[in-house]
Motif scaffolding. Structure first.
Motif, PDB file in Angstrom:
ATOM      1  N   GLU A  50       4.038  -5.802  -5.046  1.00  0.00           N
ATOM      2  CA  GLU A  50       3.726  -4.463  -5.901  1.00  0.00           C
ATOM      3  C   GLU A  50       1.829  -4.315  -5.468  1.00  0.00           C
ATOM      4  O   GLU A  50       1.288  -5.144  -5.675  1.00  0.00           O
ATOM      5  N   HIS A  51       1.838  -2.976  -5.320  1.00  0.00           N
ATOM      6  CA  HIS A  51       0.611  -2.713  -5.035  1.00  0.00           C
ATOM      7  C   HIS A  51       0.268  -1.080  -5.533  1.00  0.00           C
ATOM      8  O   HIS A  51       1.260  -0.262  -5.197  1.00  0.00           O
ATOM      9  N   ARG A  52      -0.502  -1.160  -6.505  1.00  0.00           N
ATOM     10  CA  ARG A  52      -0.855   0.089  -7.394  1.00  0.00           C
ATOM     11  C   ARG A  52       0.556   0.503  -8.115  1.00  0.00           C
ATOM     12  O   ARG A  52       0.857   1.807  -8.175  1.00  0.00           O
ATOM     13  N   GLY A  53       1.268  -0.563  -8.439  1.00  0.00           N
ATOM     14  CA  GLY A  53       2.277  -0.286  -9.537  1.00  0.00           C
ATOM     15  C   GLY A  53       3.672  -0.041  -8.815  1.00  0.00           C
ATOM     16  O   GLY A  53       4.972   0.493  -9.265  1.00  0.00           O
ATOM     17  N   ARG A  54       3.749   0.078  -7.335  1.00  0.00           N
ATOM     18  CA  ARG A  54       5.001   0.367  -6.550  1.00  0.00           C
ATOM     19  C   ARG A  54       4.988  -0.624  -5.337  1.00  0.00           C
ATOM     20  O   ARG A  54       4.178  -1.412  -5.194  1.00  0.00           O
ATOM     21  N   PRO A  55       6.402  -0.683  -4.835  1.00  0.00           N
ATOM     22  CA  PRO A  55       6.333  -1.792  -3.816  1.00  0.00           C
ATOM     23  C   PRO A  55       5.593  -1.419  -2.508  1.00  0.00           C
ATOM     24  O   PRO A  55       5.186  -0.178  -2.242  1.00  0.00           O
ATOM     25  N   LEU A  56       5.052  -2.388  -1.852  1.00  0.00           N
ATOM     26  CA  LEU A  56       4.233  -2.313  -0.901  1.00  0.00           C
ATOM     27  C   LEU A  56       4.674  -1.331   0.315  1.00  0.00           C
ATOM     28  O   LEU A  56       3.991  -0.622   1.129  1.00  0.00           O
ATOM     29  N   VAL A  57       6.006  -1.423   0.580  1.00  0.00           N
ATOM     30  CA  VAL A  57       6.651  -0.643   1.490  1.00  0.00           C
ATOM     31  C   VAL A  57       6.285   0.834   1.387  1.00  0.00           C
ATOM     32  O   VAL A  57       5.979   1.533   2.275  1.00  0.00           O
ATOM     33  N   GLU A  58       6.467   1.369   0.053  1.00  0.00           N
ATOM     34  CA  GLU A  58       6.317   2.828  -0.276  1.00  0.00           C
ATOM     35  C   GLU A  58       4.834   3.199  -0.014  1.00  0.00           C
ATOM     36  O   GLU A  58       4.445   4.274   0.491  1.00  0.00           O
ATOM     37  N   HIS A  59       3.935   2.225  -0.127  1.00  0.00           N
ATOM     38  CA  HIS A  59       2.400   2.492  -0.030  1.00  0.00           C
ATOM     39  C   HIS A  59       2.049   2.710   1.617  1.00  0.00           C
ATOM     40  O   HIS A  59       1.756   3.767   1.997  1.00  0.00           O
ATOM     41  N   ALA A  60       3.008   1.948   2.399  1.00  0.00           N
ATOM     42  CA  ALA A  60       2.866   1.903   3.846  1.00  0.00           C
ATOM     43  C   ALA A  60       3.298   3.183   4.358  1.00  0.00           C
ATOM     44  O   ALA A  60       2.970   3.990   5.037  1.00  0.00           O
TER      45      ALA A  60
ATOM     46  N   VAL B 118       3.681  -3.704   7.205  1.00  0.00           N
ATOM     47  CA  VAL B 118       3.708  -3.556   5.688  1.00  0.00           C
ATOM     48  C   VAL B 118       2.802  -4.399   4.928  1.00  0.00           C
ATOM     49  O   VAL B 118       2.318  -4.060   3.667  1.00  0.00           O
ATOM     50  N   ASP B 119       2.393  -5.346   5.490  1.00  0.00           N
ATOM     51  CA  ASP B 119       1.444  -6.370   4.835  1.00  0.00           C
ATOM     52  C   ASP B 119      -0.137  -6.143   5.062  1.00  0.00           C
ATOM     53  O   ASP B 119      -0.893  -7.144   5.162  1.00  0.00           O
ATOM     54  N   GLN B 120      -0.436  -4.985   5.431  1.00  0.00           N
ATOM     55  CA  GLN B 120      -1.780  -4.697   5.827  1.00  0.00           C
ATOM     56  C   GLN B 120      -2.067  -3.402   4.917  1.00  0.00           C
ATOM     57  O   GLN B 120      -2.567  -2.533   5.333  1.00  0.00           O
TER      58      GLN B 120
ATOM     59  N   VAL C   8      -0.594 -16.735  -0.623  1.00  0.00           N
ATOM     60  CA  VAL C   8      -0.906 -16.523  -2.181  1.00  0.00           C
ATOM     61  C   VAL C   8      -2.319 -16.100  -2.645  1.00  0.00           C
ATOM     62  O   VAL C   8      -2.669 -15.144  -3.245  1.00  0.00           O
ATOM     63  N   GLU C   9      -3.274 -16.799  -1.808  1.00  0.00           N
ATOM     64  CA  GLU C   9      -4.638 -16.539  -2.014  1.00  0.00           C
ATOM     65  C   GLU C   9      -4.955 -14.804  -1.545  1.00  0.00           C
ATOM     66  O   GLU C   9      -5.653 -14.139  -2.235  1.00  0.00           O
ATOM     67  N   ASP C  10      -4.200 -14.375  -0.488  1.00  0.00           N
ATOM     68  CA  ASP C  10      -4.167 -13.105  -0.143  1.00  0.00           C
ATOM     69  C   ASP C  10      -3.917 -12.353  -1.184  1.00  0.00           C
ATOM     70  O   ASP C  10      -4.111 -10.914  -1.048  1.00  0.00           O
ATOM     71  N   LEU C  11      -2.948 -12.512  -2.094  1.00  0.00           N
ATOM     72  CA  LEU C  11      -2.361 -11.532  -3.261  1.00  0.00           C
ATOM     73  C   LEU C  11      -3.631 -10.737  -3.968  1.00  0.00           C
ATOM     74  O   LEU C  11      -3.371  -9.871  -4.744  1.00  0.00           O
ATOM     75  N   LYS C  12      -4.953 -11.460  -3.912  1.00  0.00           N
ATOM     76  CA  LYS C  12      -6.095 -10.787  -4.646  1.00  0.00           C
ATOM     77  C   LYS C  12      -6.268  -9.273  -4.222  1.00  0.00           C
ATOM     78  O   LYS C  12      -6.950  -8.670  -4.840  1.00  0.00           O
ATOM     79  N   HIS C  13      -5.782  -9.163  -2.918  1.00  0.00           N
ATOM     80  CA  HIS C  13      -6.145  -7.932  -2.419  1.00  0.00           C
ATOM     81  C   HIS C  13      -5.173  -6.667  -2.829  1.00  0.00           C
ATOM     82  O   HIS C  13      -5.488  -5.310  -2.601  1.00  0.00           O
ATOM     83  N   LEU C  14      -4.253  -6.969  -3.593  1.00  0.00           N
ATOM     84  CA  LEU C  14      -3.431  -6.170  -3.987  1.00  0.00           C
ATOM     85  C   LEU C  14      -3.714  -5.650  -5.757  1.00  0.00           C
ATOM     86  O   LEU C  14      -4.276  -6.542  -6.410  1.00  0.00           O
ATOM     87  N   GLU C  15      -3.490  -4.337  -5.746  1.00  0.00           N
ATOM     88  CA  GLU C  15      -3.828  -3.876  -7.288  1.00  0.00           C
ATOM     89  C   GLU C  15      -2.755  -3.747  -7.929  1.00  0.00           C
ATOM     90  O   GLU C  15      -1.845  -3.447  -7.659  1.00  0.00           O
TER      91      GLU C  15
END
Length: 201
Positions: A32-42, A110-112, A194-201
């Motif tokens: 999840e990123h900004r309330g939606r799946p990361l794929v949608e954001h990308a 998708v993971d950037q 898991v540490e990288d998840l801090k970048h997601l909002e």
């Protein structure tokens, strides 16, 4: 509207097949990123950056991604060999774009999520021909997104193995790459651990 040679078709190619092995098996497309799946954001970043169409390569939990993410208007292809690494997804994506009339593929991972529409637009605007080879750079270091003119797809796909993607091809053709500095508009971190998840909002 009839397409002319002055209006090249640059397709967005989103590689979103990863299974998130270092994230405990959480598919990256569904983070999840900004309330939606990361794929949608990308997908949105590719569209807002000027890609004429978007092709999404899924793999891990593909049916769940289709069910939970809004991919309306995208072409979706599923890579059955996604466990082999990013190279297999790049091959699947370029194969699916072949014959569609696209002049170039602009590849985003998708993971950037720190790479947004501004970086996509800069790389896209550097397209010159079906032999174009363009990459974003961050303080001089090559990164994503990258743009591959259609005349290069077959050779790129032939060398895309394991997790290297197009790395070997880009290294062999470094003199042909147009680098577009994007460090002022994007951050090229990956969501790998898991540490990288801090970048997601």
């Amino acid at each position: 509207m009839t397409r002319t040679t002055q209006t090249p078709v640059v397709a967005g190619l989103l590689l979103a097949a990863g299974g998130g092995r270092r994230l405990g098996g959480r598919p990256k497309a569904l983070l999840e990123h900004r309330g939606r799946p990361l794929v949608e954001h990308a997908v949105r970043m590719l569209r807002e950056g000027g890609c004429d169409r978007v092709l999404v390569v899924l793999g891990a939990a593909a049916e769940e991604v289709r069910a939970r993410a809004d991919l309306a208007g995208c072409t979706v292809t599923v890579n059955p060999e996604w466990t082999e690494g990013m190279g297999s997804s790049l091959r699947a994506g370029l194969g699916a774009l072949s014959g569609t009339g696209a002049d170039a593929a602009l590849v985003l991972l998708v993971d950037q999520p720190g790479i947004g529409a501004d970086a996509v637009a800069r790389v896209r605007s550097a397209y010159r021909s079906r032999t174009s080879l363009v990459a974003a750079s961050y303080d001089g270091e090559r990164g994503h997104p990258v743009l591959f003119g259609a005349d290069r797809w077959a050779d790129i796909a032939a060398g895309a193995v394991g997790d290297r993607g197009a790395r070997a091809y880009l290294r062999a053709h470094r003199d042909a790459i147009t680098l577009v500095e994007c460090s002022d508009v994007a951050q090229a971190y990956d969501i790998d651990t898991v540490e990288d998840l801090k970048h997601l909002e």
